[in-house]
Design a protein around this motif. Structure first.
Motif, PDB file in Angstrom:
ATOM      1  N   GLN A  78     -11.178 -45.050  31.531  1.00  0.00           N
ATOM      2  CA  GLN A  78     -12.015 -44.544  32.610  1.00  0.00           C
ATOM      3  C   GLN A  78     -11.249 -43.375  33.154  1.00  0.00           C
ATOM      4  O   GLN A  78     -11.755 -42.641  34.068  1.00  0.00           O
ATOM      5  N   LYS A  79      -9.899 -43.180  33.021  1.00  0.00           N
ATOM      6  CA  LYS A  79      -8.996 -42.071  33.603  1.00  0.00           C
ATOM      7  C   LYS A  79      -8.972 -41.029  32.634  1.00  0.00           C
ATOM      8  O   LYS A  79      -8.614 -39.769  32.923  1.00  0.00           O
ATOM      9  N   GLY A  80      -9.077 -41.213  31.420  1.00  0.00           N
ATOM     10  CA  GLY A  80      -8.613 -40.232  30.518  1.00  0.00           C
ATOM     11  C   GLY A  80      -9.914 -39.184  29.973  1.00  0.00           C
ATOM     12  O   GLY A  80     -11.085 -39.651  30.203  1.00  0.00           O
ATOM     13  N   TRP A  81      -9.407 -37.940  30.104  1.00  0.00           N
ATOM     14  CA  TRP A  81     -10.301 -37.074  29.839  1.00  0.00           C
ATOM     15  C   TRP A  81      -9.471 -35.713  29.230  1.00  0.00           C
ATOM     16  O   TRP A  81      -8.311 -36.147  28.934  1.00  0.00           O
ATOM     17  N   GLY A  82     -10.086 -34.783  28.703  1.00  0.00           N
ATOM     18  CA  GLY A  82      -9.624 -33.898  28.000  1.00  0.00           C
ATOM     19  C   GLY A  82     -10.549 -32.462  27.771  1.00  0.00           C
ATOM     20  O   GLY A  82     -11.450 -32.592  28.511  1.00  0.00           O
ATOM     21  N   VAL A  83      -9.705 -31.577  27.353  1.00  0.00           N
ATOM     22  CA  VAL A  83     -10.558 -30.491  27.032  1.00  0.00           C
ATOM     23  C   VAL A  83     -10.206 -29.595  25.675  1.00  0.00           C
ATOM     24  O   VAL A  83      -9.369 -30.000  25.135  1.00  0.00           O
ATOM     25  N   LYS A  84     -11.184 -29.038  25.330  1.00  0.00           N
ATOM     26  CA  LYS A  84     -11.184 -28.242  24.029  1.00  0.00           C
ATOM     27  C   LYS A  84     -10.983 -26.867  24.602  1.00  0.00           C
ATOM     28  O   LYS A  84     -11.827 -26.403  25.375  1.00  0.00           O
ATOM     29  N   THR A  85      -9.901 -26.173  24.026  1.00  0.00           N
ATOM     30  CA  THR A  85      -9.555 -24.653  24.337  1.00  0.00           C
ATOM     31  C   THR A  85     -10.425 -23.540  23.566  1.00  0.00           C
ATOM     32  O   THR A  85     -11.159 -24.039  22.379  1.00  0.00           O
ATOM     33  N   ASN A  86     -10.162 -22.508  23.789  1.00  0.00           N
ATOM     34  CA  ASN A  86     -10.911 -21.319  23.231  1.00  0.00           C
ATOM     35  C   ASN A  86      -9.994 -20.945  21.817  1.00  0.00           C
ATOM     36  O   ASN A  86     -10.301 -19.628  21.535  1.00  0.00           O
ATOM     37  N   ILE A  87      -8.986 -21.610  21.548  1.00  0.00           N
ATOM     38  CA  ILE A  87      -8.376 -21.414  20.103  1.00  0.00           C
ATOM     39  C   ILE A  87      -9.201 -21.200  19.016  1.00  0.00           C
ATOM     40  O   ILE A  87      -9.845 -22.165  18.735  1.00  0.00           O
ATOM     41  N   PRO A  88      -9.508 -20.006  18.548  1.00  0.00           N
ATOM     42  CA  PRO A  88     -10.304 -19.704  17.405  1.00  0.00           C
ATOM     43  C   PRO A  88     -10.184 -20.707  16.158  1.00  0.00           C
ATOM     44  O   PRO A  88     -11.290 -21.264  15.540  1.00  0.00           O
ATOM     45  N   LYS A  89      -8.995 -20.666  15.647  1.00  0.00           N
ATOM     46  CA  LYS A  89      -8.781 -21.395  14.376  1.00  0.00           C
ATOM     47  C   LYS A  89      -8.129 -22.827  14.914  1.00  0.00           C
ATOM     48  O   LYS A  89      -6.690 -22.777  14.618  1.00  0.00           O
ATOM     49  N   GLY A  90      -8.703 -23.622  14.987  1.00  0.00           N
ATOM     50  CA  GLY A  90      -8.171 -25.064  15.436  1.00  0.00           C
ATOM     51  C   GLY A  90      -9.169 -25.790  15.646  1.00  0.00           C
ATOM     52  O   GLY A  90     -10.371 -25.636  15.969  1.00  0.00           O
ATOM     53  N   GLY A  91      -8.803 -27.116  15.775  1.00  0.00           N
ATOM     54  CA  GLY A  91      -9.640 -28.079  16.218  1.00  0.00           C
ATOM     55  C   GLY A  91      -9.802 -29.180  15.307  1.00  0.00           C
ATOM     56  O   GLY A  91      -8.876 -29.369  14.191  1.00  0.00           O
ATOM     57  N   GLY A  92     -10.886 -30.131  15.496  1.00  0.00           N
ATOM     58  CA  GLY A  92     -10.777 -31.369  14.588  1.00  0.00           C
ATOM     59  C   GLY A  92     -11.155 -31.151  12.978  1.00  0.00           C
ATOM     60  O   GLY A  92     -12.084 -30.188  13.032  1.00  0.00           O
ATOM     61  N   ARG A  93     -10.588 -31.505  12.083  1.00  0.00           N
ATOM     62  CA  ARG A  93     -10.919 -31.500  10.804  1.00  0.00           C
ATOM     63  C   ARG A  93     -11.103 -32.568  10.016  1.00  0.00           C
ATOM     64  O   ARG A  93     -10.476 -33.569  10.235  1.00  0.00           O
ATOM     65  N   TRP A  94     -11.952 -32.603   8.971  1.00  0.00           N
ATOM     66  CA  TRP A  94     -11.983 -33.647   8.105  1.00  0.00           C
ATOM     67  C   TRP A  94     -11.394 -33.343   6.741  1.00  0.00           C
ATOM     68  O   TRP A  94     -11.816 -32.401   6.191  1.00  0.00           O
ATOM     69  N   PHE A  95     -10.602 -34.218   6.190  1.00  0.00           N
ATOM     70  CA  PHE A  95      -9.859 -34.036   4.805  1.00  0.00           C
ATOM     71  C   PHE A  95     -10.370 -34.932   4.102  1.00  0.00           C
ATOM     72  O   PHE A  95     -10.051 -36.038   4.432  1.00  0.00           O
ATOM     73  N   TRP A  96     -10.905 -34.547   2.841  1.00  0.00           N
ATOM     74  CA  TRP A  96     -11.450 -35.212   1.879  1.00  0.00           C
ATOM     75  C   TRP A  96     -10.281 -35.702   0.940  1.00  0.00           C
ATOM     76  O   TRP A  96      -9.407 -34.923   0.566  1.00  0.00           O
ATOM     77  N   ARG A  97      -9.998 -37.099   0.837  1.00  0.00           N
ATOM     78  CA  ARG A  97      -9.000 -37.506  -0.359  1.00  0.00           C
ATOM     79  C   ARG A  97      -9.658 -37.793  -1.450  1.00  0.00           C
ATOM     80  O   ARG A  97      -9.513 -37.545  -2.817  1.00  0.00           O
ATOM     81  N   GLU A  98     -11.112 -38.440  -1.292  1.00  0.00           N
ATOM     82  CA  GLU A  98     -11.946 -38.835  -2.542  1.00  0.00           C
ATOM     83  C   GLU A  98     -13.343 -38.549  -2.051  1.00  0.00           C
ATOM     84  O   GLU A  98     -13.829 -39.087  -1.020  1.00  0.00           O
ATOM     85  N   ARG A  99     -13.987 -37.582  -2.499  1.00  0.00           N
ATOM     86  CA  ARG A  99     -15.554 -37.195  -2.565  1.00  0.00           C
ATOM     87  C   ARG A  99     -16.300 -38.653  -2.509  1.00  0.00           C
ATOM     88  O   ARG A  99     -15.978 -39.371  -3.027  1.00  0.00           O
ATOM     89  N   VAL A 100     -17.608 -38.475  -1.882  1.00  0.00           N
ATOM     90  CA  VAL A 100     -18.527 -39.554  -2.019  1.00  0.00           C
ATOM     91  C   VAL A 100     -18.877 -39.881  -3.190  1.00  0.00           C
ATOM     92  O   VAL A 100     -19.367 -38.977  -3.953  1.00  0.00           O
ATOM     93  N   ASN A 101     -19.091 -40.999  -3.607  1.00  0.00           N
ATOM     94  CA  ASN A 101     -19.222 -41.750  -5.111  1.00  0.00           C
ATOM     95  C   ASN A 101     -20.307 -42.698  -4.868  1.00  0.00           C
ATOM     96  O   ASN A 101     -20.186 -43.714  -4.141  1.00  0.00           O
ATOM     97  N   PHE A 102     -21.612 -42.528  -5.111  1.00  0.00           N
ATOM     98  CA  PHE A 102     -22.668 -43.345  -5.194  1.00  0.00           C
ATOM     99  C   PHE A 102     -22.780 -44.299  -6.453  1.00  0.00           C
ATOM    100  O   PHE A 102     -22.930 -43.905  -7.432  1.00  0.00           O
ATOM    101  N   ALA A 103     -23.176 -45.496  -6.126  1.00  0.00           N
ATOM    102  CA  ALA A 103     -23.446 -46.319  -7.438  1.00  0.00           C
ATOM    103  C   ALA A 103     -24.719 -47.371  -6.953  1.00  0.00           C
ATOM    104  O   ALA A 103     -24.827 -47.633  -5.829  1.00  0.00           O
ATOM    105  N   GLU A 104     -25.297 -47.526  -7.941  1.00  0.00           N
ATOM    106  CA  GLU A 104     -26.713 -48.351  -7.948  1.00  0.00           C
ATOM    107  C   GLU A 104     -26.782 -49.385  -9.030  1.00  0.00           C
ATOM    108  O   GLU A 104     -26.304 -49.101 -10.100  1.00  0.00           O
ATOM    109  N   MET A 105     -27.096 -50.811  -8.456  1.00  0.00           N
ATOM    110  CA  MET A 105     -27.096 -51.650  -9.543  1.00  0.00           C
ATOM    111  C   MET A 105     -28.485 -52.500  -9.337  1.00  0.00           C
ATOM    112  O   MET A 105     -28.918 -52.838  -8.377  1.00  0.00           O
ATOM    113  N   GLN A 106     -29.131 -52.881 -10.337  1.00  0.00           N
ATOM    114  CA  GLN A 106     -30.260 -53.818 -10.361  1.00  0.00           C
ATOM    115  C   GLN A 106     -29.971 -55.069 -10.713  1.00  0.00           C
ATOM    116  O   GLN A 106     -29.515 -55.288 -11.847  1.00  0.00           O
TER     117      GLN A 106
END
Length: 135
Positions: A78-106
């Motif tokens: 309830q007390k925590g807050w934050g800001v995103k700044t105007n830094i152009p090359k930065g921010g949250g990133r998602w790093f793939w270690r293993e791409r999505v693999n779909f499997a289906e079984m009947q």
């Protein structure tokens, strides 16, 4: 630190004092603030009010329309807050270690299809100057 004009001023001073790798000041300012829905009224008073909310007089608010804000019930502090700044090359990133693999079984005897998805990844920040936060 609460979402007040004093808290906002402290954040503004800290962000304005950030330096690059050579020790030179960089032009950094808040672009988007976020917090818990309990802070919505405080964000409105601090950012969207043209009058200073910390005084009884009709003094101007120096942080009027400084940035936009969002609230989310998924932020549990309830007390925590934050800001995103105007830094152009930065921010949250998602790093793939293993791409999505779909499997289906009947399953023949029950006429049921089963689906499986497998992936590995991690979330991170590639430039610490992109965010400022208070807990």
């Amino acid at each position: 630190m609460d979402v007040t004009t004093t808290g906002w001023q402290e954040m503004d001073i800290e962000v304005a004092d950030w330096r690059d790798a050579r020790g030179n000041r960089i032009n950094t300012q808040a672009m988007l603030a976020w917090g818990n829905p309990f802070n919505k009224a405080n964000f409105k008073r601090t950012i969207l009010s043209s009058d200073d909310p910390s005084t009884a007089k009709r003094a101007i608010n120096p942080f009027y329309n400084d940035c936009k804000f969002v609230t989310s019930p998924y932020l549990t502090s309830q007390k925590g807050w934050g800001v995103k700044t105007n830094i152009p090359k930065g921010g949250g990133r998602w790093f793939w270690r293993e791409r999505v693999n779909f499997a289906e079984m009947q399953v023949q005897d029950r006429r049921v299809k089963r689906h499986m998805v497998h992936f590995c990844g991690s979330a991170g920040v590639d430039n610490w100057r992109a965010y400022w936060g208070s807990i």
